[in-house]
Design a protein around this motif. Structure first.
Motif, PDB file in Angstrom:
ATOM      1  N   PRO A 267       0.845  -1.519   0.106  1.00 38.47           N
ATOM      2  CA  PRO A 267       0.291  -0.081  -0.014  1.00 38.47           C
ATOM      3  C   PRO A 267       1.148   1.067  -0.219  1.00 38.47           C
ATOM      4  O   PRO A 267       2.155   1.532   0.074  1.00 38.47           O
ATOM      5  N   ALA A 268       0.127   2.418  -0.509  1.00 37.43           N
ATOM      6  CA  ALA A 268       0.486   3.485  -0.454  1.00 37.43           C
ATOM      7  C   ALA A 268       1.484   3.766   0.966  1.00 37.43           C
ATOM      8  O   ALA A 268       0.977   3.491   2.440  1.00 37.43           O
ATOM      9  N   GLY A 269       2.805   4.565   1.280  1.00 39.27           N
ATOM     10  CA  GLY A 269       2.900   4.336   2.311  1.00 39.27           C
ATOM     11  C   GLY A 269       4.493   3.506   2.898  1.00 39.27           C
ATOM     12  O   GLY A 269       4.369   3.835   3.847  1.00 39.27           O
ATOM     13  N   ALA A 270       4.140   2.706   1.984  1.00 40.33           N
ATOM     14  CA  ALA A 270       4.812   1.225   2.624  1.00 40.33           C
ATOM     15  C   ALA A 270       5.594   0.489   1.589  1.00 40.33           C
ATOM     16  O   ALA A 270       5.461  -0.764   1.602  1.00 40.33           O
ATOM     17  N   MET A 271       5.282   1.045   0.072  1.00 40.44           N
ATOM     18  CA  MET A 271       5.694   0.232  -0.754  1.00 40.44           C
ATOM     19  C   MET A 271       6.662  -0.004  -0.716  1.00 40.44           C
ATOM     20  O   MET A 271       8.073   0.143   0.349  1.00 40.44           O
ATOM     21  N   LEU A 272       6.682  -1.279  -1.119  1.00 40.86           N
ATOM     22  CA  LEU A 272       8.298  -2.048  -1.611  1.00 40.86           C
ATOM     23  C   LEU A 272       9.051  -2.529  -2.967  1.00 40.86           C
ATOM     24  O   LEU A 272       7.652  -2.447  -4.425  1.00 40.86           O
ATOM     25  N   THR A 273       9.951  -2.653  -2.940  1.00 44.85           N
ATOM     26  CA  THR A 273      10.837  -2.292  -4.804  1.00 44.85           C
ATOM     27  C   THR A 273      10.951  -4.493  -4.250  1.00 44.85           C
ATOM     28  O   THR A 273      11.909  -4.250  -3.975  1.00 44.85           O
ATOM     29  N   VAL A 274      10.799  -5.182  -5.096  1.00 46.60           N
ATOM     30  CA  VAL A 274      10.905  -6.547  -4.792  1.00 46.60           C
ATOM     31  C   VAL A 274      11.509  -7.239  -6.547  1.00 46.60           C
ATOM     32  O   VAL A 274      11.008  -6.256  -7.256  1.00 46.60           O
ATOM     33  N   ARG A 275      12.061  -7.495  -6.744  1.00 50.13           N
ATOM     34  CA  ARG A 275      12.185  -8.046  -7.774  1.00 50.13           C
ATOM     35  C   ARG A 275      12.765 -10.482  -7.412  1.00 50.13           C
ATOM     36  O   ARG A 275      12.549 -10.708  -6.337  1.00 50.13           O
ATOM     37  N   VAL A 276      11.856 -10.916  -8.529  1.00 47.51           N
ATOM     38  CA  VAL A 276      12.155 -11.960  -7.964  1.00 47.51           C
ATOM     39  C   VAL A 276      12.882 -12.530  -8.317  1.00 47.51           C
ATOM     40  O   VAL A 276      13.663 -13.087  -9.535  1.00 47.51           O
ATOM     41  N   ALA A 277      13.271 -13.774  -7.095  1.00 48.23           N
ATOM     42  CA  ALA A 277      14.008 -14.497  -7.188  1.00 48.23           C
ATOM     43  C   ALA A 277      14.738 -15.769  -7.430  1.00 48.23           C
ATOM     44  O   ALA A 277      15.842 -16.575  -7.710  1.00 48.23           O
ATOM     45  N   GLY A 278      13.360 -16.734  -7.346  1.00 45.67           N
ATOM     46  CA  GLY A 278      12.920 -17.598  -7.021  1.00 45.67           C
ATOM     47  C   GLY A 278      11.665 -18.163  -7.099  1.00 45.67           C
ATOM     48  O   GLY A 278      10.588 -17.579  -6.650  1.00 45.67           O
ATOM     49  N   VAL A 279      10.803 -19.412  -7.132  1.00 44.79           N
ATOM     50  CA  VAL A 279       9.796 -19.838  -7.485  1.00 44.79           C
ATOM     51  C   VAL A 279       9.566 -20.350  -6.668  1.00 44.79           C
ATOM     52  O   VAL A 279      10.743 -21.938  -6.553  1.00 44.79           O
ATOM     53  N   LEU A 280       9.217 -20.334  -5.281  1.00 47.90           N
ATOM     54  CA  LEU A 280       8.507 -22.111  -4.065  1.00 47.90           C
ATOM     55  C   LEU A 280       7.132 -22.001  -5.288  1.00 47.90           C
ATOM     56  O   LEU A 280       6.144 -21.369  -5.128  1.00 47.90           O
ATOM     57  N   THR A 281       6.216 -23.278  -4.496  1.00 42.10           N
ATOM     58  CA  THR A 281       4.821 -23.468  -4.721  1.00 42.10           C
ATOM     59  C   THR A 281       4.265 -23.819  -3.052  1.00 42.10           C
ATOM     60  O   THR A 281       3.001 -24.107  -3.462  1.00 42.10           O
ATOM     61  N   THR A 282       5.158 -23.961  -2.254  1.00 43.59           N
ATOM     62  CA  THR A 282       4.677 -23.925  -0.618  1.00 43.59           C
ATOM     63  C   THR A 282       6.093 -23.501  -0.258  1.00 43.59           C
ATOM     64  O   THR A 282       7.264 -23.493   0.123  1.00 43.59           O
ATOM     65  N   THR A 283       5.165 -23.218   0.800  1.00 50.99           N
ATOM     66  CA  THR A 283       6.599 -22.305   1.944  1.00 50.99           C
ATOM     67  C   THR A 283       5.711 -23.271   3.053  1.00 50.99           C
ATOM     68  O   THR A 283       4.416 -22.985   3.228  1.00 50.99           O
TER      69      THR A 283
END
Length: 906
Positions: free
Chosen positions: A676-692
């Motif tokens: 949301p606005a005021g708490a935005m994050l800049t991310v990039r996909v480093a890998g894919v997992l089906t579960t955690t």
């Protein structure tokens, strides 16, 4: 057979029973036990299925199991005209409502029994009516709304706390009403308050406390006892309170002043105390008839042409039927296995008796006895013993298991009695169909299978292949399984036994060649004796292989079920325990949890369940922020999305994130802004997992918590299979706040609440154990059958210088070839059957029953259980060796010169 014109059957039977009471007593015990088990199985299945049916219906919400009848009130002006002309009373009057209620109760047939104590009727406002009193508590959407109800029986189903119960309205403008204590507290209503609901003013005269509020009277429409939140429509839903005002039934006419016509209703709660599984088909037909069939027509003719009926009980029954149909074929596998082994044992008992009396019966035939006379005498002997034993076993089963259908139990006991009566005479007639002084060798090495046996074996092979192929293609889904599919493991075991009997001479011959060149006679004699064992060795081998296959299959079923439940509990919690809060966890809680006995590791997490990916997709995504090393260790230990901790670490730039495939597609390959606005994050996909572990079944974005210092932990994942649950709860309470504690062990126990599951597992375990017990009995019978000949052999060899130790080794080694073959073959066949049948069997319903939240786990299949494959096989070898050693010890101690003629077949 007659002698001197006098029938000799009755004296024969009495004489034989007096001369040989031991074998007769043994047959009586065997038939009694088998008849009891045969009659108890269908009764036990009916009992746990009936308990499961009652449990599933009782566990369903009240609005899903109650039958509701509604009507359209007649027009008041037309009704007034009819009343003036001497017609019926007003459609909303209490007398007419009570009369219709009694008529409904009288019309509903068995097995749809009515729980009158939880049934109710009355008149209600169809839509909640907004109040206009400003003293009522307001939420974002404004003042509360009320349902006005004249439900009868409030006095019997509640306790008056203050004031008095309402009375019938004196006029249409103001009526009296009552509210429950929860409603009064939540909406700040007191005795004497007046609530203006639309055009109707309700003066509150009393506050009541519901008795047994969880039952149908109060739970079908929960707002009658507990206020709830209602929400306005889109685009921005906002909440307002919804309560209920309980009016006197005599005030129903006042509800006509509402904008919408009031609704007369009759809610019929079913009484399931005596419901059995045999009532299920008729219950389904009755519910269907009430909804849209003859019963509905009859009620409309007697009460009102606009009477309508509706219920979700039929959906509950269909859901239970699906579970039952899915579990039934799996349980039938054990029944077929145990039943097959029991049949073999009964045949072997008859064969043992026929072999023991071979000389006697051969003498009768040589003196002119006919086959019909021989059959009649032996049948009379068997009937005198077997019929009372079968009847006693059946009666004992009916006494110990009073619930269940009678006919299947009687048929099962009757089948046992028929087989027990016919085994001895049929075997004797077949053996003595031609009169001869001495029979030729009939051993597994010399015996040549007949064409009829070849045809029977090919037929069984075709049936086994058809069963396996059908099971792999169709599976055990509801409506797909049948008896042939359930018999697949047994058929595989039978075919394997027939193949092993044909192959048995080959290893005996191969082993005899090197042993014959060795010094000492024990090895050669044991193999020679094993090769000369009678061709009827197929029966005990068949019993052993079927029992071992069933035990292996049963162990695989139970292992698969346990594994599925463990996995589902882990998916539900994410670790051995989860501690979570809506906001931040109390400070110091993680340190206190680490000190709880049994705790091995604690991982702190920050979870944001509604992460905004700033796109048009509305699917929920959860942000997971964790310390990479500890969280990676937890993921590796649980098997939920293992990853390398270094993939989440980066000092600057966009946050590397591990995401699900769907989120990866939404975020793309470059950097993305989320949150949301005021708490935005800049991310990039480093890998894919089906579960955690933190989000086992949903979409997530996993990042390094060190890059988000402003996010406080909201959850703890605790590892430790032996952690102290009371200690964990104490540590959470001592830290303050209101975090929730979820334990994997508690979730695991919740998957076995259904009596259908637990009952099916008990039946399967007992059936597999019964099959194993009968297999051991078959092994003992086969050894007993050869006991006289073995004793005579030892007597001869002892006179020739055989020592005691050599005698014991001889008997033990003689029994080992067939026993080792059966043990190794049983383990191999069990493993093969599991591998062949696993693709067609889904144990999900047996493992998780009505739990619908674990569809993402996929099919729950069979998996070989090493203990179930190896332990029964080893037990067979050990038992055979012990029995042979005991036989040798007894034979040596009691050996006399008379034994030299016992079992002499020249």
């Amino acid at each position: 057979m007659r002698r001197g014109g006098v029938k000799a059957v009755a004296p024969w039977v009495r004489t034989r029973l007096r001369a040989a009471p031991g074998p007769a007593l043994a047959l009586l015990v065997l038939v009694l036990l088998t008849s009891f088990l045969a009659a108890a199985f269908p009764r036990a299945v009916d009992a746990y299925e009936g308990e499961g049916l009652r449990h599933e219906v009782n566990a369903a919400p009240a609005d899903r199991r109650v039958l509701q009848f509604t009507d359209e009130p007649e027009d008041e002006f037309a009704e007034s005209a009819e009343s003036a002309e001497g017609g019926a009373d007003d459609s909303l009057q209490p007398e007419r409502m009570a009369k219709a209620y009694r008529q409904i109760l009288a019309t509903l047939p068995e097995p749809l029994r009515v729980d009158a104590g939880q049934s109710a009727y009355g008149v209600r406002s169809v839509e909640p009516v907004r109040a206009s009193d400003r003293w009522l508590p307001e939420l974002e959407a404004g003042l509360p709304a009320f349902t006005l109800s004249t439900q009868a029986g409030v006095a019997e189903h509640s306790r008056l706390l203050s004031g008095r119960l309402p009375r019938a309205a004196g006029d249409g403008a103001t009526v009296e009403g009552a509210v429950t204590a929860t409603t009064a507290e939540t909406l700040r209503i007191k005795v004497g308050s007046t609530v203006h609901a639309g055009p109707i003013a309700v003066r509150v005269t009393g506050i009541v406390q519901p008795l047994r509020p969880e039952l149908g009277y109060w739970s079908y429409e929960p707002v009658l006892r507990t206020p709830a939140l209602l929400y306005t429509g889109q685009p921005v839903p906002v909440a307002y309170w919804h309560g209920a005002l309980l009016l006197d039934p005599g005030s129903a006419e006042a509800l006509r002043a509402l904008e919408d016509e009031p609704e007369p209703y009759w809610r019929i709660a079913p009484d399931l105390a005596g419901l059995t599984i045999g009532d299920l088909p008729q219950l389904r037909r009755t519910v269907a008839s009430v909804e849209s069939g003859p019963l509905r027509t009859r009620l409309r003719d007697g009460i009102s042409p606009t009477l309508d009926a509706g219920t979700s009980l039929d959906e509950v029954l269909i859901g239970f039927d699906d579970i039952r149909a899915a579990i039934g074929p799996v349980v039938a596998v054990a029944a077929f296995g145990a039943g097959s082994v029991a049949v073999v044992v009964l045949l072997m008992a008859g064969g043992l008796s026929a072999t023991r009396r071979h000389q006697e019966l051969a003498l009768l035939r040589s003196r002119g006895g006919s086959l019909r006379g021989l059959f009649g005498r032996l049948l009379a002997e068997s009937v005198v013993v077997a019929l009372p034993a079968a009847a006693g076993g059946c009666a004992l089963a009916l006494e110990l298991l009073p619930h269940g259908r009678l006919l299947p139990a009687l048929l099962a006991s009757g089948a046992v009695a028929l087989l027990a009566c016919a085994a001895l005479p049929l075997r004797a007639v077949f053996t003595h169909r031609t009169t001869r002084l001495h029979g030729g060798r009939d051993d597994v090495v010399r015996a040549k299978p007949s064409r009829r046996r070849l045809v029977a074996e090919v037929t069984l092979l075709v049936l086994a292949v058809a069963a396996v192929v059908t099971l792999r293609r169709r599976g055990t889904a509801p409506g797909e399984a049948d008896e042939l599919v359930s018999a697949a493991p047994v058929l595989v075991g039978i075919v394997a036994a027939l193949v092993l009997v044909r192959l048995y001479p080959l290893p005996i011959r191969l082993l005899a060649l090197p042993v014959a060149r060795r010094r000492g006679a024990v090895g050669f004699l044991s193999l020679a004796r094993a090769g000369r064992s009678p061709a009827t060795t197929a029966l005990p081998l068949l019993a052993l292989l079927v029992a071992l296959t069933t035990a292996a299959f049963g162990g695989s079923v139970l292992a698969g079920v346990d594994g599925a439940r463990d996995r589902a509990a882990l998916v539900s919690v994410g670790a051995d325990a989860r501690i979570a809060a809506m906001d931040a966890l109390p400070k110091g809680l993680a340190q206190k949890v680490r000190k709880v006995p049994g705790v091995r590791d604690v991982v702190s997490l920050h979870l944001e369940p509604e992460l905004d990916l700033r796109d048009s997709v509305t699917r929920s995504v959860t942000l997971v922020a964790a310390e990479p090393t500890a969280y990676a260790r937890l993921a590796r230990d649980t098997g939920l999305g293992e990853f390398a901790a270094g993939r989440l670490r980066q000092d600057s730039g966009a946050l590397p994130a591990l995401v699900t495939p769907d989120v990866a597609e939404r975020l793309g390959s470059g950097e993305a802004l989320i949150g949301p606005a005021g708490a935005m994050l800049t991310v990039r996909v480093a890998g894919v997992l089906t579960t955690t572990p933190a989000v086992p079944t949903g979409d997530f974005v996993l990042v390094d918590a060190a890059r988000l210092p402003d996010r406080a932990p909201t959850a703890l994942l605790v590892s430790g299979p032996d952690l102290s649950a009371p200690g964990l709860r104490t540590a959470v309470r001592s830290a303050g706040g209101d975090p929730t504690v979820a334990l994997r062990s508690v979730e695991r126990a919740g998957f076995t609440e259904s009596p259908v599951q637990s009952g099916a597992e008990r039946i399967y375990t007992v059936a597999a154990a019964t099959g194993a017990g009968y297999a051991v009995l078959a092994l003992l019978l086969s050894l007993l059958q050869a006991a006289p000949e073995r004793t005579a052999l030892l007597a001869r060899l002892r006179t020739m210088g055989l020592t005691r130790g050599q005698s014991r080794r001889l008997l033990i080694l003689e029994s080992l070839p067939s026993t080792v073959l059966a043990a190794a073959g049983g383990a191999l066949v069990g493993w093969t059957a599991i591998r062949l049948l696993a693709p067609g069997i889904d144990l999900g319903r047996l493992a998780l029953a009505m739990q619908d939240g674990f569809a993402t786990m996929g099919p729950v299949g069979l998996r070989p259980d090493p203990w179930s494959l190896l332990l029964p096989a080893l037990a067979v070898v050990v038992i055979a060796a012990v029995v042979s050693a005991v036989q040798a010890w007894v034979a040596i101690r009691r050996m006399t010169t008379t034994e030299l003629r016992v079992g002499d077949t020249r």
